[in-house]
Write a protein that holds these residues in place. Structure first.
Motif, short mmCIF file in Angstrom:
data_model
loop_
_atom_site.label_atom_id
_atom_site.label_comp_id
_atom_site.label_asym_id
_atom_site.label_seq_id
_atom_site.Cartn_x
_atom_site.Cartn_y
_atom_site.Cartn_z
N VAL A 1 -20.25 23.07 10.36
CA VAL A 1 -20.52 21.88 9.67
C VAL A 1 -19.30 21.40 8.95
N ILE B 1 -27.98 18.07 10.27
CA ILE B 1 -26.51 18.36 9.88
C ILE B 1 -25.90 17.58 8.72
N THR C 1 -14.73 21.14 16.68
CA THR C 1 -15.86 20.22 16.12
C THR C 1 -15.29 18.79 15.46
N VAL D 1 -21.22 19.01 17.89
CA VAL D 1 -21.95 20.20 17.34
C VAL D 1 -22.01 21.15 18.41
N ARG E 1 -26.95 19.29 5.61
CA ARG E 1 -26.10 20.58 5.21
C ARG E 1 -24.66 19.80 4.54
N VAL F 1 -30.55 16.06 15.12
CA VAL F 1 -29.40 16.71 14.49
C VAL F 1 -28.62 16.06 13.73
N ILE G 1 -31.75 24.57 13.80
CA ILE G 1 -30.38 24.01 13.33
C ILE G 1 -29.56 24.32 12.22
N PHE H 1 -17.65 19.19 11.32
CA PHE H 1 -18.55 17.99 11.51
C PHE H 1 -18.14 17.01 10.20
N VAL I 1 -26.69 26.83 12.49
CA VAL I 1 -25.16 26.26 12.93
C VAL I 1 -24.03 26.89 12.02
#
Length: 453
Positions: free
Chosen positions: A146, A282, A405, A418, A285, A278, A138, A149, A141
């Motif tokens: 990111v 995510i 995204t 994602v 991050r 996920v 992950i 998202f 990504v």
């Protein structure tokens, strides 16, 4: 240097095996000693995270068909484990909308026992992901995904609170599947906007913005809530309030495994585990991106995070508490108020207990539109204004992934968003690989292929 918890081959903290860090290292993984100023920042951060957790936890648990208080106990039971064993010291977990479909289905079929079984099974899958070292992938990504998202989550947070702030909330507006659909439904009812919730919500947003502009160290969301409570009492703005929350530790959820669970419940538990994994990684991050923490990320960090949440959700699942995953609103509000260490996460749980046990009178007076304003303000902060300004100068692939995204979060769900963003990079990689001069030359010179030259 930075202290990082030691991990074993499964990505789990070696404290479980007798390797214990010092108290100083546990509280503050940074370079500076743990001081009163750091503690106050953790206190403010834990306090605002707990305030935000109360309405969210109650609403999510009710939506799943569970007793509302279980949504609060998700945070209380899992926070100590994730704080001590997790990788990100300021990632705060709790119930989330992404887990609702899985748990609600189990509750409809088997009641609280179904919730306990699916959450425990999903937690075991998280431990399996950690043991197989799947979490580290992950971390690959792309940053554009990111950031997109993060922006999409910001939009989702604003949209989800519009009906409450405008005073037009109804089952019809909240039953919309996608955030964009909810936005259109709310806008269709904007003519019925009520003054009191609008004033309270806008007061929180304005006070938080002014406080943040005045000083980055001020607990802006908490100031916004205080201003709204004061205004509601002074001007008689009577809106629905949080209300008293009695504290009673839930009993162990009694359940037994049936042969049919292996064909009906386990597939749903695997889906719940994937969505949770996920979300956790995510969101972690996103929080690091928001706080500007750019330290080197080890491959075992993601595995450790999944292992910590796996263990934590086993603890919560035994009581029938819904799944705990990373919550952007609480985590970012906590960071914004000065939280920097794991202590803020533990204090977030302590404040929840205190609110339920002793502070119910103060919490009971907080208007729901005020807490909606806090969430909306945090969503505004997440809209990545700097990225929007840089968008024309960005690489086309990065810009496309960012936009795709962000938009996908509003029309589908976090996992699909994602996947859509990452698919653009996969397609670009495949296109470059099979259209480069070297690959074309290899194709022409491959055995069994005649050269045209």
């Amino acid at each position: 240097g930075d202290w990082t918890p030691k991990t074993g081959p499964c990505g789990l903290n070696l404290a479980l095996m007798g390797v214990r860090p010092t108290i100083q290292q546990s509280m503050n993984p940074g370079r500076h000693p743990y001081s009163l100023r750091v503690f106050l920042g953790d206190c403010f951060g834990g306090l605002i995270a707990a305030l935000i957790a109360i309405p969210y936890g109650l609403a999510m648990a009710s939506l799943m068909g569970l007793p509302p208080v279980l949504g609060i106990f998700t945070s209380i039971l899992t926070a100590p484990v994730t704080a001590l064993l997790g990788r990100n010291p300021v990632l705060i977990g709790g119930t989330a909308s992404a887990t609702v479909p899985f748990i609600a289905l189990a509750v409809r079929e088997q009641g609280i026992a179904g919730a306990a079984k699916i959450c425990i099974a999903a937690a075991l899958f998280l431990l399996m992901f950690s043991a197989l070292r799947l979490g580290r992938y992950i971390q690959k990504v792309p940053q554009a995904v990111v950031t997109g998202f993060s922006c999409g989550i910001g939009g989702l947070m604003v949209i989800s609170q519009l009906d409450t702030i405008l005073g037009v909330g109804s089952p019809w507006t909240r039953s919309a599947g996608a955030p964009l659909t909810q936005l259109f439904r709310v806008l269709g009812r904007v003519g019925g906007t009520q003054a009191a919730p609008l004033v309270l919500g806008v007061l929180v947003i304005a006070a938080a913005m002014l406080s943040a502009r005045w000083s980055a160290r001020l607990p802006a969301p908490l100031i916004g809530v205080a201003v709204a409570v004061l205004a509601a009492n002074l001007f008689g703005l009577h809106e629905k309030q949080v209300g008293a929350l009695p504290l009673a530790l839930p009993a162990f959820a009694g359940f037994s495994w049936q042969r049919s669970d292996f064909t009906t419940l386990l597939p749903s538990a695997l889906g719940l585990a994937f969505v949770s994994a996920v979300n956790i990684l995510i969101t972690s991050r996103v929080v690091e991106h928001f706080r500007g923490w750019h330290r080197h990320v080890r491959k075992t960090d993601a595995d450790q995070e999944l292992g910590a949440y796996g263990l934590a959700n086993i603890c919560g699942g035994l009581f029938g508490a819904p799944m705990s995953v990373g919550i952007p609103a609480r985590s970012l509000a906590s960071v914004r108020c000065g939280a920097t260490t794991r202590v803020s996460n533990i204090l977030h749980a302590v404040f929840l207990i205190a609110f339920l046990e002793m502070g119910s009178r103060f919490v009971a007076q907080i208007p729901i539109p005020a807490l909606a304003g806090v969430t909306a303000w945090m969503g505004i902060c997440l809209l990545e204004w700097s990225t929007w300004r840089r968008l024309p100068k960005m690489r086309r692939l990065d810009a496309a992934a960012f936009l795709a995204t962000a938009f996908a979060v509003l029309v589908t769900n976090a996992v699909a968003a994602v996947a859509i963003g990452c698919s653009l990079f996969v397609i670009h990689h495949l296109y470059q690989r099979f259209t480069s001069p070297a690959s074309i030359l290899n194709l022409h010179t491959a055995p069994g292929v005649e050269s045209t030259e």
